[in-house]
Write a protein that holds these residues in place. Sequence first.
Motif, PDB file in Angstrom:
ATOM      1  N   ARG A   1      -4.308   1.533  -9.877  1.00 51.71           N
ATOM      2  CA  ARG A   1      -3.562   1.205  -8.476  1.00 51.71           C
ATOM      3  C   ARG A   1      -4.593   1.039  -7.569  1.00 51.71           C
ATOM      4  NH1 ARG A   1       1.659   4.878  -7.997  1.00 51.71           N
ATOM      5  NH2 ARG A   1       0.151   6.433  -8.663  1.00 51.71           N
ATOM      6  N   ALA A   2      -5.846   1.789  -7.329  1.00 52.21           N
ATOM      7  CA  ALA A   2      -6.795   1.797  -6.238  1.00 52.21           C
ATOM      8  C   ALA A   2      -7.310   0.398  -6.304  1.00 52.21           C
ATOM      9  CB  ALA A   2      -7.617   2.987  -6.429  1.00 52.21           C
ATOM     10  N   PHE A   3      -7.668  -0.053  -7.604  1.00 53.84           N
ATOM     11  CA  PHE A   3      -8.096  -1.422  -7.536  1.00 53.84           C
ATOM     12  C   PHE A   3      -7.190  -2.369  -6.990  1.00 53.84           C
ATOM     13  CE2 PHE A   3     -10.116   1.081 -11.203  1.00 53.84           C
ATOM     14  CZ  PHE A   3     -11.453   0.679 -10.757  1.00 53.84           C
ATOM     15  N   ARG A   4      -5.995  -2.610  -7.317  1.00 58.45           N
ATOM     16  CA  ARG A   4      -4.962  -3.519  -6.694  1.00 58.45           C
ATOM     17  C   ARG A   4      -5.117  -3.270  -5.323  1.00 58.45           C
ATOM     18  NH1 ARG A   4       0.736  -1.788  -6.655  1.00 58.45           N
ATOM     19  NH2 ARG A   4       0.059  -0.889  -4.841  1.00 58.45           N
ATOM     20  N   THR A   5      -5.026  -1.829  -4.669  1.00 57.77           N
ATOM     21  CA  THR A   5      -4.893  -1.919  -3.048  1.00 57.77           C
ATOM     22  C   THR A   5      -6.337  -2.280  -2.646  1.00 57.77           C
ATOM     23  OG1 THR A   5      -3.700   0.046  -3.339  1.00 57.77           O
ATOM     24  CG2 THR A   5      -4.707  -0.128  -1.672  1.00 57.77           C
ATOM     25  N   ALA A   6      -7.501  -2.354  -3.137  1.00 54.51           N
ATOM     26  CA  ALA A   6      -8.778  -2.743  -2.726  1.00 54.51           C
ATOM     27  C   ALA A   6      -8.724  -4.210  -2.892  1.00 54.51           C
ATOM     28  CB  ALA A   6      -9.902  -2.259  -3.644  1.00 54.51           C
ATOM     29  N   ALA A   7      -8.347  -4.794  -3.785  1.00 55.23           N
ATOM     30  CA  ALA A   7      -8.036  -6.252  -3.905  1.00 55.23           C
ATOM     31  C   ALA A   7      -7.271  -6.713  -2.849  1.00 55.23           C
ATOM     32  CB  ALA A   7      -7.577  -6.595  -5.295  1.00 55.23           C
ATOM     33  N   ASP A   8      -6.175  -6.255  -2.445  1.00 52.56           N
ATOM     34  CA  ASP A   8      -5.356  -6.701  -1.487  1.00 52.56           C
ATOM     35  C   ASP A   8      -5.824  -6.548   0.002  1.00 52.56           C
ATOM     36  OD1 ASP A   8      -3.127  -7.167  -3.346  1.00 52.56           O
ATOM     37  OD2 ASP A   8      -2.000  -5.114  -2.978  1.00 52.56           O
ATOM     38  N   ARG A   9      -6.791  -5.423   0.090  1.00 52.61           N
ATOM     39  CA  ARG A   9      -7.436  -5.263   1.202  1.00 52.61           C
ATOM     40  C   ARG A   9      -8.418  -6.469   1.497  1.00 52.61           C
ATOM     41  NH1 ARG A   9      -8.008   1.237   1.322  1.00 52.61           N
ATOM     42  NH2 ARG A   9      -6.059   1.790   2.080  1.00 52.61           N
ATOM     43  N   GLU A  10      -9.093  -6.495   0.436  1.00 49.81           N
ATOM     44  CA  GLU A  10     -10.200  -7.740   0.563  1.00 49.81           C
ATOM     45  C   GLU A  10      -9.535  -9.020   0.792  1.00 49.81           C
ATOM     46  OE1 GLU A  10     -12.476  -7.509  -3.002  1.00 49.81           O
ATOM     47  OE2 GLU A  10     -13.183  -5.449  -2.677  1.00 49.81           O
ATOM     48  N   VAL A  11      -8.333  -9.338  -0.116  1.00 43.59           N
ATOM     49  CA  VAL A  11      -7.788 -10.715   0.401  1.00 43.59           C
ATOM     50  C   VAL A  11      -7.447 -10.874   1.574  1.00 43.59           C
ATOM     51  CG1 VAL A  11      -5.813 -12.026  -0.247  1.00 43.59           C
ATOM     52  CG2 VAL A  11      -7.211 -11.040  -1.920  1.00 43.59           C
ATOM     53  N   GLY A  12      -6.803  -9.547   2.281  1.00 43.97           N
ATOM     54  CA  GLY A  12      -6.265  -9.675   3.688  1.00 43.97           C
ATOM     55  C   GLY A  12      -7.440  -9.741   4.763  1.00 43.97           C
ATOM     56  N   LEU A  13      -8.528  -9.019   4.293  1.00 39.02           N
ATOM     57  CA  LEU A  13      -9.674  -9.534   5.368  1.00 39.02           C
ATOM     58  C   LEU A  13     -10.369 -10.960   5.217  1.00 39.02           C
ATOM     59  CD1 LEU A  13     -11.910  -8.016   7.141  1.00 39.02           C
ATOM     60  CD2 LEU A  13     -13.230  -7.678   4.791  1.00 39.02           C
ATOM     61  N   ILE A  14     -10.076 -11.651   4.035  1.00 35.14           N
ATOM     62  CA  ILE A  14     -10.476 -12.890   3.893  1.00 35.14           C
ATOM     63  C   ILE A  14      -9.440 -13.696   4.721  1.00 35.14           C
ATOM     64  CG2 ILE A  14     -10.406 -14.841   2.255  1.00 35.14           C
ATOM     65  CD1 ILE A  14     -11.550 -12.959   0.090  1.00 35.14           C
ATOM     66  N   GLU A  15      -8.188 -13.451   4.720  1.00 33.10           N
ATOM     67  CA  GLU A  15      -7.126 -14.352   5.168  1.00 33.10           C
ATOM     68  C   GLU A  15      -7.306 -14.052   6.729  1.00 33.10           C
ATOM     69  OE1 GLU A  15      -3.281 -13.199   3.381  1.00 33.10           O
ATOM     70  OE2 GLU A  15      -3.631 -14.560   1.693  1.00 33.10           O
ATOM     71  N   GLN A  16      -7.751 -13.072   7.391  1.00 29.38           N
ATOM     72  CA  GLN A  16      -7.994 -12.695   8.678  1.00 29.38           C
ATOM     73  C   GLN A  16      -8.921 -13.867   9.267  1.00 29.38           C
ATOM     74  OE1 GLN A  16      -9.147  -8.952  10.105  1.00 29.38           O
ATOM     75  NE2 GLN A  16      -7.528  -7.972   8.650  1.00 29.38           N
TER      76      GLN A  16
END
Length: 216
Positions: A169-184
């Motif tokens: 799940r940590a990998f999913r959380t990290a991916a979500d954070r990276e995508v969120g940063l990109i969308e910013q």
Amino acid sequence: MLQLLQAEFADVTISKIRFLEAEGLVTPARTASGYRKFSAADVERLRYVLTAQRDQYLPLKVIKEHLGAIDRGLRPAAAGPPVAPSSLPQTPGQPVAEDFAGFGASGTELRLTRDELRAAAGVSAELLGELESHGLVVASGNHYTGDAIVIAQVAAELAGYGLEPRHLRAFRTAADREVGLIEQVTGPRRTEQTAELAALTVRLHTALVRSRLPRP
């Protein structure tokens, strides 16, 4: 268009093509005045239908199912259900923007049923269920993308080292954070800049992991 097909299928007629259109096997665009405009893709689709009828004696129902599989990025099988491509594109070395820009060389995004995903990834229903329950594999409507194959295959290999889906799940959380940063930076819509930023973040992630591994 008719001349192109008649060079290979001497008995094809306008009436035959209209019949195939009525059966939903080809859908040409229409001009403002209602005339049909057959694209190169339409001609290839008709060629596939006519070849399947002539060489394999397949009924239109089966041919239509084959076309539906092709539209979802699958490969129709001579017998049995359609299958995913035997190999998915692998990225040598560091990822680049093109790896995040589209659906690959074929231009068609894979859309797999649950059974097709299991068969392509070679995983059990239990493992797939666990991956879904932890948000690592997510269906869009009733279908899964080609990325789900890779996720399931890698998860199966990690299971051999004692890592269960709950540990990932940590990998999913990290991916979500990276995508969120990109969308910013880019907003929610996919753009060329989105692909470039995605490649950079994954390269950074790879370098950070590599830099923290014990030295040989």
